[in-house]
Design a protein around this motif. Structure first.
Motif, PDB file in Angstrom:
ATOM      1  N   THR A 111       0.834  -1.202   0.000  1.00 39.35           N
ATOM      2  CA  THR A 111       0.000   0.000   0.000  1.00 39.35           C
ATOM      3  C   THR A 111       0.870   1.254   0.000  1.00 39.35           C
ATOM      4  OG1 THR A 111      -1.688  -1.175   1.282  1.00 39.35           O
ATOM      5  CG2 THR A 111      -1.831   1.231   1.219  1.00 39.35           C
ATOM      6  N   PRO A 112       0.615   2.208  -0.904  1.00 38.84           N
ATOM      7  CA  PRO A 112       1.366   3.475  -0.873  1.00 38.84           C
ATOM      8  C   PRO A 112       1.251   4.135   0.499  1.00 38.84           C
ATOM      9  CG  PRO A 112       0.065   3.304  -2.875  1.00 38.84           C
ATOM     10  CD  PRO A 112      -0.366   2.161  -2.007  1.00 38.84           C
ATOM     11  N   ALA A 113       2.303   4.805   0.928  1.00 38.15           N
ATOM     12  CA  ALA A 113       2.363   5.387   2.273  1.00 38.15           C
ATOM     13  C   ALA A 113       1.172   6.296   2.561  1.00 38.15           C
ATOM     14  CB  ALA A 113       3.670   6.161   2.439  1.00 38.15           C
ATOM     15  N   ARG A 114       0.711   7.024   1.562  1.00 42.09           N
ATOM     16  CA  ARG A 114      -0.387   7.974   1.782  1.00 42.09           C
ATOM     17  C   ARG A 114      -1.670   7.290   2.222  1.00 42.09           C
ATOM     18  NH1 ARG A 114      -1.209  13.097  -1.998  1.00 42.09           N
ATOM     19  NH2 ARG A 114       0.787  13.406  -0.954  1.00 42.09           N
ATOM     20  N   TYR A 115      -1.873   6.032   1.841  1.00 39.29           N
ATOM     21  CA  TYR A 115      -3.140   5.358   2.096  1.00 39.29           C
ATOM     22  C   TYR A 115      -3.061   4.314   3.206  1.00 39.29           C
ATOM     23  CZ  TYR A 115      -4.122   7.777  -2.200  1.00 39.29           C
ATOM     24  OH  TYR A 115      -4.264   8.762  -3.143  1.00 39.29           O
ATOM     25  N   ARG A 116      -1.940   4.261   3.917  1.00 42.01           N
ATOM     26  CA  ARG A 116      -1.829   3.349   5.044  1.00 42.01           C
ATOM     27  C   ARG A 116      -2.564   3.931   6.258  1.00 42.01           C
ATOM     28  NH1 ARG A 116       4.683   2.290   4.403  1.00 42.01           N
ATOM     29  NH2 ARG A 116       4.568   1.169   2.411  1.00 42.01           N
ATOM     30  N   PRO A 117      -3.135   3.071   7.102  1.00 41.89           N
ATOM     31  CA  PRO A 117      -3.808   3.572   8.308  1.00 41.89           C
ATOM     32  C   PRO A 117      -2.836   4.352   9.189  1.00 41.89           C
ATOM     33  CG  PRO A 117      -4.342   1.262   7.946  1.00 41.89           C
ATOM     34  CD  PRO A 117      -3.251   1.606   6.974  1.00 41.89           C
ATOM     35  N   VAL A 118      -3.367   5.311   9.903  1.00 43.24           N
ATOM     36  CA  VAL A 118      -2.560   6.118  10.819  1.00 43.24           C
ATOM     37  C   VAL A 118      -3.292   6.164  12.162  1.00 43.24           C
ATOM     38  CG1 VAL A 118      -3.603   8.245   9.968  1.00 43.24           C
ATOM     39  CG2 VAL A 118      -1.420   8.340  11.154  1.00 43.24           C
ATOM     40  N   THR A 119      -2.570   6.024  13.248  1.00 43.83           N
ATOM     41  CA  THR A 119      -3.218   5.949  14.550  1.00 43.83           C
ATOM     42  C   THR A 119      -3.779   7.306  14.973  1.00 43.83           C
ATOM     43  OG1 THR A 119      -1.228   6.444  15.841  1.00 43.83           O
ATOM     44  CG2 THR A 119      -1.630   4.122  15.267  1.00 43.83           C
ATOM     45  N   ALA A 120      -4.828   7.246  15.791  1.00 43.06           N
ATOM     46  CA  ALA A 120      -5.427   8.470  16.311  1.00 43.06           C
ATOM     47  C   ALA A 120      -4.411   9.274  17.111  1.00 43.06           C
ATOM     48  CB  ALA A 120      -6.633   8.124  17.181  1.00 43.06           C
ATOM     49  N   ARG A 121      -3.513   8.591  17.801  1.00 42.32           N
ATOM     50  CA  ARG A 121      -2.518   9.294  18.612  1.00 42.32           C
ATOM     51  C   ARG A 121      -1.518  10.048  17.740  1.00 42.32           C
ATOM     52  NH1 ARG A 121      -1.721   9.661  23.725  1.00 42.32           N
ATOM     53  NH2 ARG A 121       0.304  10.166  24.615  1.00 42.32           N
ATOM     54  N   HIS A 122      -1.088   9.443  16.631  1.00 39.88           N
ATOM     55  CA  HIS A 122      -0.187  10.150  15.722  1.00 39.88           C
ATOM     56  C   HIS A 122      -0.874  11.386  15.132  1.00 39.88           C
ATOM     57  CE1 HIS A 122       2.521   6.476  15.345  1.00 39.88           C
ATOM     58  NE2 HIS A 122       3.342   7.474  15.616  1.00 39.88           N
ATOM     59  N   ILE A 123      -2.135  11.237  14.787  1.00 41.42           N
ATOM     60  CA  ILE A 123      -2.878  12.371  14.225  1.00 41.42           C
ATOM     61  C   ILE A 123      -2.984  13.488  15.261  1.00 41.42           C
ATOM     62  CG2 ILE A 123      -5.070  13.159  13.257  1.00 41.42           C
ATOM     63  CD1 ILE A 123      -5.488  10.203  12.348  1.00 41.42           C
ATOM     64  N   ALA A 124      -3.344  13.108  16.487  1.00 40.66           N
ATOM     65  CA  ALA A 124      -3.488  14.103  17.549  1.00 40.66           C
ATOM     66  C   ALA A 124      -2.184  14.846  17.809  1.00 40.66           C
ATOM     67  CB  ALA A 124      -3.973  13.416  18.826  1.00 40.66           C
ATOM     68  N   ASP A 125      -1.093  14.116  17.842  1.00 41.12           N
ATOM     69  CA  ASP A 125       0.214  14.739  18.050  1.00 41.12           C
ATOM     70  C   ASP A 125       0.520  15.734  16.939  1.00 41.12           C
ATOM     71  OD1 ASP A 125       2.654  15.200  19.274  1.00 41.12           O
ATOM     72  OD2 ASP A 125       3.649  13.555  18.250  1.00 41.12           O
TER      73      ASP A 125
END
Length: 212
Positions: free
Chosen positions: A173-187
């Motif tokens: 999966t291209p990096a842009r479309y990989r899941p990202v954790t809520a904590r990383h987003i919040a940070d």
């Protein structure tokens, strides 16, 4: 810093709130919500019925506004109700903050947000990004995460299936479309409140480095 936080009861908003409460550089958090939050010395929590309009209050002024507001079409009931939250309510809150001279806004948007998208969800996300740019905040940051990897209060079957598939297919999966954790987003959202003036976009593949 005094922070104004929208969407503090959601998966990402809860993480932003926890981080902000633990951050000594944040002196006060105002988080208007529909249901009361757990009390904290640094937290001001106006409990509002957003359907009845927004109050005139001095707490709309802050050093930065972070919006994690968002729903789903299924939860909202239909497309019109979804748009009232993901576009209209965000815009109304942003306008109140701007008129109270809040200089910075950071929006949790979505990968693929585009006001000309054929996809209703992505089109709505793109439209709110465009609407916020017209308010001319001194600093506006649009954070566009891919699928959010988080524990939800209400299970979302389609999201859970997508997360499982994404984990299995991660190497392809291209990096842009990989899941990202809520904590990383919040940070990332919190760190984005500080920086140079202007409009900037943080795409999903940059969220971890932006919040590093």
């Amino acid at each position: 810093m005094e922070l104004l936080l929208l969407g503090a009861t959601g998966a990402v908003g809860r993480e932003v709130l926890d981080m902000a409460l633990a951050d000594p550089s944040v002196s006060r958090i105002t988080a208007p919500t529909r249901r009361a939050l757990l009390p904290h010395d640094k937290l001001h929590n106006p409990v509002l019925d957003f359907d009845k309009g927004l109050p005139d209050a001095d707490w709309w002024h802050a050093d930065a506004l972070v919006s994690c507001l968002g729903t789903t079409i299924r939860k909202a009931g239909d497309r019109a109700a979804f748009r009232r939250v993901d576009h209209d309510l965000i815009l109304m809150c942003a306008h109140r903050a701007k008129t109270q001279e809040t200089p910075v806004m950071v929006l949790n948007s979505s990968v693929g947000a585009n006001p000309r998208s054929r996809n209703f969800y992505l089109r709505t996300k793109g439209e709110i990004e465009k609407s916020l740019q017209k308010l001319a905040f001194e600093r506006l940051v649009l954070v566009r995460p891919s699928l959010i990897d988080a524990q939800r209060d209400e299970p979302r079957l389609a999201e859970q299936v997508s997360l499982l598939a994404s984990r299995l297919m991660r190497p392809l999966t291209p990096a842009r479309y990989r899941p990202v954790t809520a904590r990383h987003i919040a940070d990332c959202l919190l760190r984005a409140t500080r920086g140079d003036a202007g409009v900037s976009v943080i795409e999903s593949e940059k969220i971890r480095s932006a919040g590093a």
